[in-house]
Write a protein that holds these residues in place. Sequence first.
Motif, PDB file in Angstrom:
ATOM      1  N   ILE A   1      -3.805  -1.188   9.478  1.00 62.81           N
ATOM      2  CA  ILE A   1      -2.876  -1.886   8.581  1.00 62.81           C
ATOM      3  C   ILE A   1      -3.296  -1.754   7.114  1.00 62.81           C
ATOM      4  O   ILE A   1      -2.460  -1.421   6.264  1.00 62.81           O
ATOM      5  N   PRO A   2      -4.587  -1.988   6.751  1.00 55.75           N
ATOM      6  CA  PRO A   2      -4.977  -1.780   5.353  1.00 55.75           C
ATOM      7  C   PRO A   2      -4.804  -0.337   4.887  1.00 55.75           C
ATOM      8  O   PRO A   2      -4.403  -0.092   3.745  1.00 55.75           O
ATOM      9  N   ILE A   3      -5.088   0.635   5.789  1.00 52.46           N
ATOM     10  CA  ILE A   3      -4.964   2.043   5.426  1.00 52.46           C
ATOM     11  C   ILE A   3      -3.514   2.389   5.101  1.00 52.46           C
ATOM     12  O   ILE A   3      -3.208   2.988   4.057  1.00 52.46           O
ATOM     13  N   ILE A   4      -2.609   2.028   5.993  1.00 54.36           N
ATOM     14  CA  ILE A   4      -1.199   2.348   5.768  1.00 54.36           C
ATOM     15  C   ILE A   4      -0.654   1.597   4.555  1.00 54.36           C
ATOM     16  O   ILE A   4       0.261   2.076   3.870  1.00 54.36           O
ATOM     17  N   SER A   5      -1.241   0.437   4.253  1.00 56.52           N
ATOM     18  CA  SER A   5      -0.827  -0.315   3.064  1.00 56.52           C
ATOM     19  C   SER A   5      -1.090   0.481   1.786  1.00 56.52           C
ATOM     20  O   SER A   5      -0.250   0.527   0.883  1.00 56.52           O
ATOM     21  N   TRP A   6      -2.270   1.109   1.706  1.00 57.62           N
ATOM     22  CA  TRP A   6      -2.602   1.903   0.520  1.00 57.62           C
ATOM     23  C   TRP A   6      -1.695   3.104   0.396  1.00 57.62           C
ATOM     24  O   TRP A   6      -1.273   3.474  -0.708  1.00 57.62           O
TER      25      TRP A   6
ATOM     26  N   LEU B   1       2.226  -7.548   0.515  1.00 55.36           N
ATOM     27  CA  LEU B   1       1.910  -6.459  -0.416  1.00 55.36           C
ATOM     28  C   LEU B   1       3.055  -5.461  -0.517  1.00 55.36           C
ATOM     29  O   LEU B   1       3.531  -5.150  -1.618  1.00 55.36           O
ATOM     30  N   ILE B   2       3.517  -4.959   0.624  1.00 56.47           N
ATOM     31  CA  ILE B   2       4.564  -3.939   0.617  1.00 56.47           C
ATOM     32  C   ILE B   2       5.924  -4.540   0.273  1.00 56.47           C
ATOM     33  O   ILE B   2       6.714  -3.958  -0.485  1.00 56.47           O
ATOM     34  N   GLY B   3       6.207  -5.739   0.807  1.00 52.44           N
ATOM     35  CA  GLY B   3       7.483  -6.389   0.519  1.00 52.44           C
ATOM     36  C   GLY B   3       7.664  -6.663  -0.960  1.00 52.44           C
ATOM     37  O   GLY B   3       8.723  -6.377  -1.539  1.00 52.44           O
ATOM     38  N   THR B   4       6.625  -7.188  -1.602  1.00 58.10           N
ATOM     39  CA  THR B   4       6.707  -7.492  -3.031  1.00 58.10           C
ATOM     40  C   THR B   4       6.821  -6.213  -3.860  1.00 58.10           C
ATOM     41  O   THR B   4       7.562  -6.175  -4.855  1.00 58.10           O
ATOM     42  N   SER B   5       6.116  -5.168  -3.460  1.00 59.29           N
ATOM     43  CA  SER B   5       6.168  -3.908  -4.212  1.00 59.29           C
ATOM     44  C   SER B   5       7.540  -3.240  -4.117  1.00 59.29           C
ATOM     45  O   SER B   5       7.913  -2.454  -4.998  1.00 59.29           O
ATOM     46  N   LEU B   6       8.286  -3.532  -3.051  1.00 63.20           N
ATOM     47  CA  LEU B   6       9.649  -3.011  -2.931  1.00 63.20           C
ATOM     48  C   LEU B   6      10.615  -3.759  -3.844  1.00 63.20           C
ATOM     49  O   LEU B   6      11.646  -3.212  -4.259  1.00 63.20           O
TER      50      LEU B   6
ATOM     51  N   ILE C   1       2.441  -9.399 -10.554  1.00 67.39           N
ATOM     52  CA  ILE C   1       3.234 -10.183  -9.592  1.00 67.39           C
ATOM     53  C   ILE C   1       2.911  -9.762  -8.158  1.00 67.39           C
ATOM     54  O   ILE C   1       2.756 -10.613  -7.267  1.00 67.39           O
ATOM     55  N   ILE C   2       2.797  -8.452  -7.917  1.00 69.69           N
ATOM     56  CA  ILE C   2       2.466  -7.950  -6.577  1.00 69.69           C
ATOM     57  C   ILE C   2       1.121  -8.511  -6.121  1.00 69.69           C
ATOM     58  O   ILE C   2       0.977  -9.002  -4.991  1.00 69.69           O
ATOM     59  N   ILE C   3       0.144  -8.464  -7.000  1.00 70.94           N
ATOM     60  CA  ILE C   3      -1.213  -8.907  -6.667  1.00 70.94           C
ATOM     61  C   ILE C   3      -1.240 -10.411  -6.393  1.00 70.94           C
ATOM     62  O   ILE C   3      -1.791 -10.865  -5.386  1.00 70.94           O
ATOM     63  N   ALA C   4      -0.638 -11.182  -7.289  1.00 70.08           N
ATOM     64  CA  ALA C   4      -0.648 -12.643  -7.133  1.00 70.08           C
ATOM     65  C   ALA C   4       0.104 -13.081  -5.886  1.00 70.08           C
ATOM     66  O   ALA C   4      -0.353 -13.957  -5.133  1.00 70.08           O
ATOM     67  N   THR C   5       1.266 -12.471  -5.641  1.00 68.82           N
ATOM     68  CA  THR C   5       2.081 -12.839  -4.483  1.00 68.82           C
ATOM     69  C   THR C   5       1.377 -12.519  -3.170  1.00 68.82           C
ATOM     70  O   THR C   5       1.587 -13.204  -2.165  1.00 68.82           O
ATOM     71  N   THR C   6       0.534 -11.515  -3.177  1.00 73.37           N
ATOM     72  CA  THR C   6      -0.201 -11.137  -1.960  1.00 73.37           C
ATOM     73  C   THR C   6      -1.450 -11.986  -1.763  1.00 73.37           C
ATOM     74  O   THR C   6      -1.698 -12.518  -0.677  1.00 73.37           O
ATOM     75  N   LEU C   7      -2.241 -12.139  -2.806  1.00 79.03           N
ATOM     76  CA  LEU C   7      -3.560 -12.747  -2.654  1.00 79.03           C
ATOM     77  C   LEU C   7      -3.532 -14.272  -2.531  1.00 79.03           C
ATOM     78  O   LEU C   7      -4.351 -14.851  -1.804  1.00 79.03           O
ATOM     79  N   ILE C   8      -2.627 -14.931  -3.214  1.00 79.37           N
ATOM     80  CA  ILE C   8      -2.605 -16.401  -3.162  1.00 79.37           C
ATOM     81  C   ILE C   8      -2.327 -16.917  -1.749  1.00 79.37           C
ATOM     82  O   ILE C   8      -3.071 -17.771  -1.238  1.00 79.37           O
ATOM     83  N   PRO C   9      -1.284 -16.416  -1.043  1.00 79.33           N
ATOM     84  CA  PRO C   9      -1.082 -16.871   0.341  1.00 79.33           C
ATOM     85  C   PRO C   9      -2.241 -16.500   1.272  1.00 79.33           C
ATOM     86  O   PRO C   9      -2.598 -17.289   2.160  1.00 79.33           O
TER      87      PRO C   9
END
Length: 405
Positions: free
Chosen positions: A17-22, A155-160, A167-175
């Motif tokens: 999952i982390p690999i495909i995320s990158w 991560l992927i949803g926000t980047s789309l 915004i992408i970073i904050a939306t992913t890391l805070i939750p």
Amino acid sequence: MKRLLRISFDLSLLSFIPIISWFLLGIIVDKNLINIFTLTYPLQFIYYIIKSIFSTGANISKEKDKNENAVMSGLVLGTIVSIIIFTIILLNVDNYISFMNMDISTYKNFTIYSILQLFICLEFAMMQDKLYYEEKNKLANKHSLVFNLLNFILLIGTSLITKNQVIIIATTLIPLALYTFYIYIKNSNNFKFNINVLKCIKYDSVELFNNIAFFLIFLFGLSNALEYGEMYATALTFIALITDTQWDTFDAIKEAATIDISKRKFNYIEHRNNAYKLLGILFGTSLIMFVLLYGFYDLDFKITMLYFSFEIVNFLIYPIYRIKTCYLQLEYSAFKTTSNKIIASILRMFMSLLKTPFCTGIGQVCSSVYQFITVSIMFGHNFKIDTTGYVVKKKSILNNDTMTV
């Protein structure tokens, strides 16, 4: 073979999952972002070093020393140490990116993301260790699946939706941080601070040394390789991404062999054949990823294939020396086997300092070939494979002793 596949599936799920995320992040936001994987790769071993001492070592201490306070003490102390270390890295993030010979303006935001994610993942992993040692496997697996899916979807949803990196970073890391904090509170126990750090280091000393060695190998080796520019950096990262999950999955070979050796029902030929069947499956997945994803990036085919060739050599010889190393560790001499591994790590470290963009690949191949030769010599000097595939001590043969399996 079924057990090997089951273990390999469990190992591959968490790294895939982390690999495909990158990969997807690079395709959706900026193709250069896949290089973050290589840029921050050395920092993963700081994660493993802290986890080795304050999580694995602490859990072993609880069992061996009957210290009921060791685990929670390790979690708290490990968290404090982690906060200090990762804060220092964040405060010096520009210097780190410069040391790794990468462009600060291009990579700074997602380097910060990767560092913060490593910290959150470390806290999550230490709590997971606690649950596994308490034999709460189903609960731990549930949390692991939710954590990784949450990371991927956010991560992927926000980047789309937006290309704004903050915004992408904050939306992913805070939750993710909130979910980890919830697990931390939910599974914490009352305790008195009591932990023997030296014993924690001792109990996982082999893995601890390996992680320190790998931190140095990749810190200086990748810095050396990345000095040669984006063309080499992208090729190196691309090959690392399509093979990293496979290398994580290869740990199933060790796990399956260890179980059978411990239960004294180990058949070398069976394990070797199963390992190469797994190798075929994993190598096939790397080839598929190569073909499907190659066109998304500006890659030099010759350079990329050179990096891939190093991985192929390592793939081909790994099953043999890994199985034999496992057997020698448990049935011959843990000291000699560990010492041999240390020498291999030192060799790899020095070879990774060569002034060439292929230094990390050369170092890995040299280490693998060294281990393949030396482990085969040690194994052949002390043991023999009989016609049924079981391992027999050579001295036992001479004395007409019973077979050691």
